[in-house]
Design a protein around this motif. Structure first.
Motif, PDB file in Angstrom:
ATOM      1  N   TYR A 148      85.066  31.445  97.913  1.00  0.00           N
ATOM      2  CA  TYR A 148      84.435  31.625  99.291  1.00  0.00           C
ATOM      3  C   TYR A 148      82.949  31.891  98.968  1.00  0.00           C
ATOM      4  O   TYR A 148      82.310  31.294 100.104  1.00  0.00           O
ATOM      5  N   ALA A 149      82.492  32.536  97.922  1.00  0.00           N
ATOM      6  CA  ALA A 149      80.957  32.542  97.991  1.00  0.00           C
ATOM      7  C   ALA A 149      80.255  31.067  97.735  1.00  0.00           C
ATOM      8  O   ALA A 149      79.369  30.956  98.460  1.00  0.00           O
ATOM      9  N   MET A 150      81.210  30.250  96.864  1.00  0.00           N
ATOM     10  CA  MET A 150      80.465  28.884  96.964  1.00  0.00           C
ATOM     11  C   MET A 150      80.471  28.184  98.108  1.00  0.00           C
ATOM     12  O   MET A 150      79.422  27.427  98.423  1.00  0.00           O
ATOM     13  N   CYS A 151      81.373  28.186  99.014  1.00  0.00           N
ATOM     14  CA  CYS A 151      81.346  27.722 100.412  1.00  0.00           C
ATOM     15  C   CYS A 151      80.530  28.376 101.273  1.00  0.00           C
ATOM     16  O   CYS A 151      79.895  27.615 102.093  1.00  0.00           O
ATOM     17  N   SER A 152      80.352  29.570 101.187  1.00  0.00           N
ATOM     18  CA  SER A 152      79.544  30.362 102.180  1.00  0.00           C
ATOM     19  C   SER A 152      77.892  30.073 101.924  1.00  0.00           C
ATOM     20  O   SER A 152      77.049  29.791 102.667  1.00  0.00           O
ATOM     21  N   TYR A 153      77.889  29.865 100.339  1.00  0.00           N
ATOM     22  CA  TYR A 153      76.201  29.893 100.117  1.00  0.00           C
ATOM     23  C   TYR A 153      76.365  28.684  98.981  1.00  0.00           C
ATOM     24  O   TYR A 153      75.905  29.105  97.770  1.00  0.00           O
ATOM     25  N   PRO A 154      76.548  27.368  99.253  1.00  0.00           N
ATOM     26  CA  PRO A 154      76.697  26.442  98.197  1.00  0.00           C
ATOM     27  C   PRO A 154      75.091  26.114  97.792  1.00  0.00           C
ATOM     28  O   PRO A 154      75.077  25.513  96.468  1.00  0.00           O
ATOM     29  N   GLN A 155      74.166  26.620  98.535  1.00  0.00           N
ATOM     30  CA  GLN A 155      72.816  26.422  97.836  1.00  0.00           C
ATOM     31  C   GLN A 155      72.549  27.389  96.739  1.00  0.00           C
ATOM     32  O   GLN A 155      71.411  27.399  96.215  1.00  0.00           O
ATOM     33  N   THR A 181      83.350  22.619 104.666  1.00  0.00           N
ATOM     34  CA  THR A 181      82.126  23.012 104.331  1.00  0.00           C
ATOM     35  C   THR A 181      81.730  21.680 103.475  1.00  0.00           C
ATOM     36  O   THR A 181      82.221  21.025 102.661  1.00  0.00           O
ATOM     37  N   ASP A 182      80.286  21.479 103.456  1.00  0.00           N
ATOM     38  CA  ASP A 182      79.408  20.330 102.716  1.00  0.00           C
ATOM     39  C   ASP A 182      79.307  21.042 101.296  1.00  0.00           C
ATOM     40  O   ASP A 182      78.543  21.919 101.404  1.00  0.00           O
ATOM     41  N   LEU A 183      79.818  20.392 100.412  1.00  0.00           N
ATOM     42  CA  LEU A 183      79.797  20.910  98.737  1.00  0.00           C
ATOM     43  C   LEU A 183      79.023  19.968  98.214  1.00  0.00           C
ATOM     44  O   LEU A 183      79.125  19.926  96.924  1.00  0.00           O
ATOM     45  N   SER A 184      78.168  19.140  98.783  1.00  0.00           N
ATOM     46  CA  SER A 184      77.546  18.072  98.084  1.00  0.00           C
ATOM     47  C   SER A 184      76.442  18.820  96.787  1.00  0.00           C
ATOM     48  O   SER A 184      75.991  17.945  96.103  1.00  0.00           O
ATOM     49  N   LEU A 185      75.972  19.783  97.231  1.00  0.00           N
ATOM     50  CA  LEU A 185      74.985  20.546  96.485  1.00  0.00           C
ATOM     51  C   LEU A 185      75.832  21.287  94.886  1.00  0.00           C
ATOM     52  O   LEU A 185      75.168  21.497  94.297  1.00  0.00           O
ATOM     53  N   ILE A 186      76.945  21.227  95.112  1.00  0.00           N
ATOM     54  CA  ILE A 186      77.985  21.782  93.887  1.00  0.00           C
ATOM     55  C   ILE A 186      77.960  20.779  92.675  1.00  0.00           C
ATOM     56  O   ILE A 186      78.015  19.695  92.794  1.00  0.00           O
ATOM     57  N   GLU A 187      77.501  21.452  91.572  1.00  0.00           N
ATOM     58  CA  GLU A 187      77.199  20.516  90.298  1.00  0.00           C
ATOM     59  C   GLU A 187      78.505  20.520  89.277  1.00  0.00           C
ATOM     60  O   GLU A 187      78.945  19.372  89.258  1.00  0.00           O
ATOM     61  N   LEU A 219      89.365  20.410  96.804  1.00  0.00           N
ATOM     62  CA  LEU A 219      88.063  20.301  95.914  1.00  0.00           C
ATOM     63  C   LEU A 219      87.763  19.089  95.337  1.00  0.00           C
ATOM     64  O   LEU A 219      86.745  18.762  95.216  1.00  0.00           O
ATOM     65  N   LYS A 220      88.818  18.379  94.611  1.00  0.00           N
ATOM     66  CA  LYS A 220      88.383  17.081  93.923  1.00  0.00           C
ATOM     67  C   LYS A 220      87.802  16.081  94.996  1.00  0.00           C
ATOM     68  O   LYS A 220      87.200  14.981  94.358  1.00  0.00           O
ATOM     69  N   GLU A 221      88.056  16.120  96.013  1.00  0.00           N
ATOM     70  CA  GLU A 221      87.776  15.199  97.022  1.00  0.00           C
ATOM     71  C   GLU A 221      86.313  15.300  97.365  1.00  0.00           C
ATOM     72  O   GLU A 221      85.639  14.493  98.076  1.00  0.00           O
ATOM     73  N   LYS A 222      85.730  16.648  97.106  1.00  0.00           N
ATOM     74  CA  LYS A 222      84.500  16.982  97.674  1.00  0.00           C
ATOM     75  C   LYS A 222      83.536  17.046  96.507  1.00  0.00           C
ATOM     76  O   LYS A 222      82.204  16.985  96.630  1.00  0.00           O
ATOM     77  N   VAL A 223      83.924  17.435  94.993  1.00  0.00           N
ATOM     78  CA  VAL A 223      83.235  17.950  94.020  1.00  0.00           C
ATOM     79  C   VAL A 223      83.572  16.981  92.985  1.00  0.00           C
ATOM     80  O   VAL A 223      84.656  16.852  92.343  1.00  0.00           O
ATOM     81  N   THR A 224      82.689  16.015  92.619  1.00  0.00           N
ATOM     82  CA  THR A 224      82.750  15.176  91.370  1.00  0.00           C
ATOM     83  C   THR A 224      83.240  15.732  90.260  1.00  0.00           C
ATOM     84  O   THR A 224      84.257  15.398  89.523  1.00  0.00           O
ATOM     85  N   ASN A 225      82.559  16.586  89.858  1.00  0.00           N
ATOM     86  CA  ASN A 225      82.562  17.155  88.267  1.00  0.00           C
ATOM     87  C   ASN A 225      83.361  18.527  88.315  1.00  0.00           C
ATOM     88  O   ASN A 225      82.704  19.503  88.644  1.00  0.00           O
ATOM     89  N   ILE A 226      84.612  18.277  88.315  1.00  0.00           N
ATOM     90  CA  ILE A 226      85.688  19.299  88.399  1.00  0.00           C
ATOM     91  C   ILE A 226      86.659  19.060  87.424  1.00  0.00           C
ATOM     92  O   ILE A 226      87.142  18.036  87.318  1.00  0.00           O
TER      93      ILE A 226
END
Length: 257
Positions: A148-155, A181-187, A219-226
């Motif tokens: 939830y925190a990741m989605c609410s504050y991905p930056q 949620t835009d998760l493009s910032l998640i590493e 998540l795997k559709e939105k974050v590459t490194n998982i």
């Protein structure tokens, strides 16, 4: 080295104990460090403080491996843990697993806002932190509130590790939030679940694993490194969680020494 002190939580109108691990060489220079926030602080660093007597023994692990990271453990409120670690009131999937309806949950939004708006600024001001290099990890319901925190504050929380997550409490809502949620910032994300979380309760084992797989599939559709791991024979308790401590830090491998 651990420093322990209370922080006032404005939304909950109470003090909460915070435990901060500092690398062994912290006082020998002016280096800045990445920060990892973790829930269930009593169970994070040593057995003496752990609820139930068994912790992750993180202080010893970090010292022995010389990892240069600041870890902030936020103590749980034992009587309010479900409420604080669930952003929403428990839903239908939860009823399916528990066998009855639950009205718990709903304080998780305020809890995460406390971390971002009150605790993190305090930590960044008190210690030499890399303010833009902030991770979060959680176990069980701590995994739910971490996602939830990741989605609410991905930056803010760009590196995530969750073990044996109890997503089922808010399954419907957390799935929708991830999708929206835009998760493009998640590493990177490390993600796991045991195949015997409830011991011999096969129905619950199956449903909890299915719950985790459903979140991973989104998540795997939105974050590459998982990375998602199913841990054979792992049950839902700290002796099993402790064995996966190296996994918690492997996702930080590009961020710490």
């Amino acid at each position: 080295m651990l420093e322990i002190f209370p922080i006032y939580m404005t939304s909950f109108k109470q003090d909460r104990l915070i435990r901060v691990y500092l690398p062994k060489n912290y006082n020998e220079g002016r280096k800045k460090y990445p920060v990892l926030y973790m829930h269930d602080g009593q169970n994070t660093f040593n057995d003496d403080d752990a609820i139930g007597g068994t912790s992750l023994e993180l202080e010893n692990y970090l010292d022995e491996n010389g990892l240069e990271v600041i870890v902030v453990g936020i103590d749980q409120h034992p009587k309010d843990r479900i409420n604080e670690y669930c952003p929403w009131v428990n839903g239908e999937y939860c009823k399916k697993i528990l066998g009855h309806a639950s009205t718990s949950g709903g304080k998780g939004i305020e809890y995460v806002d406390f971390i971002v708006n009150e605790l993190k600024p305090f930590i960044d001001n008190k210690y030499r932190t890399l303010k833009d290099n902030t991770a979060m990890a959680g176990i069980s319901l701590g995994g739910l509130i971490t996602i939830y925190a990741m989605c609410s504050y991905p930056q803010v929380f760009k590196n995530i590790a969750v073990l044996s997550s109890a997503f089922y409490r808010n399954q419907e809502e957390i799935e929708k939030l991830i999708k929206d949620t835009d998760l493009s910032l998640i590493e990177r994300i490390y993600f796991d679940c045991g195949d015997k979380e409830a011991g011999n309760e096969e129905f619950i084992n199956k449903e909890v694993l299915a719950s985790n797989k459903a979140i991973y599939d989104i998540l795997k559709e939105k974050v590459t490194n998982i990375e998602f791991a199913i841990i054979n024979d792992a049950e839902h308790n700290y002796p099993f969680f402790r064995e996966r401590v190296p996994k918690i830090f492997s996702f930080l491998r590009n961020n710490i020494n």
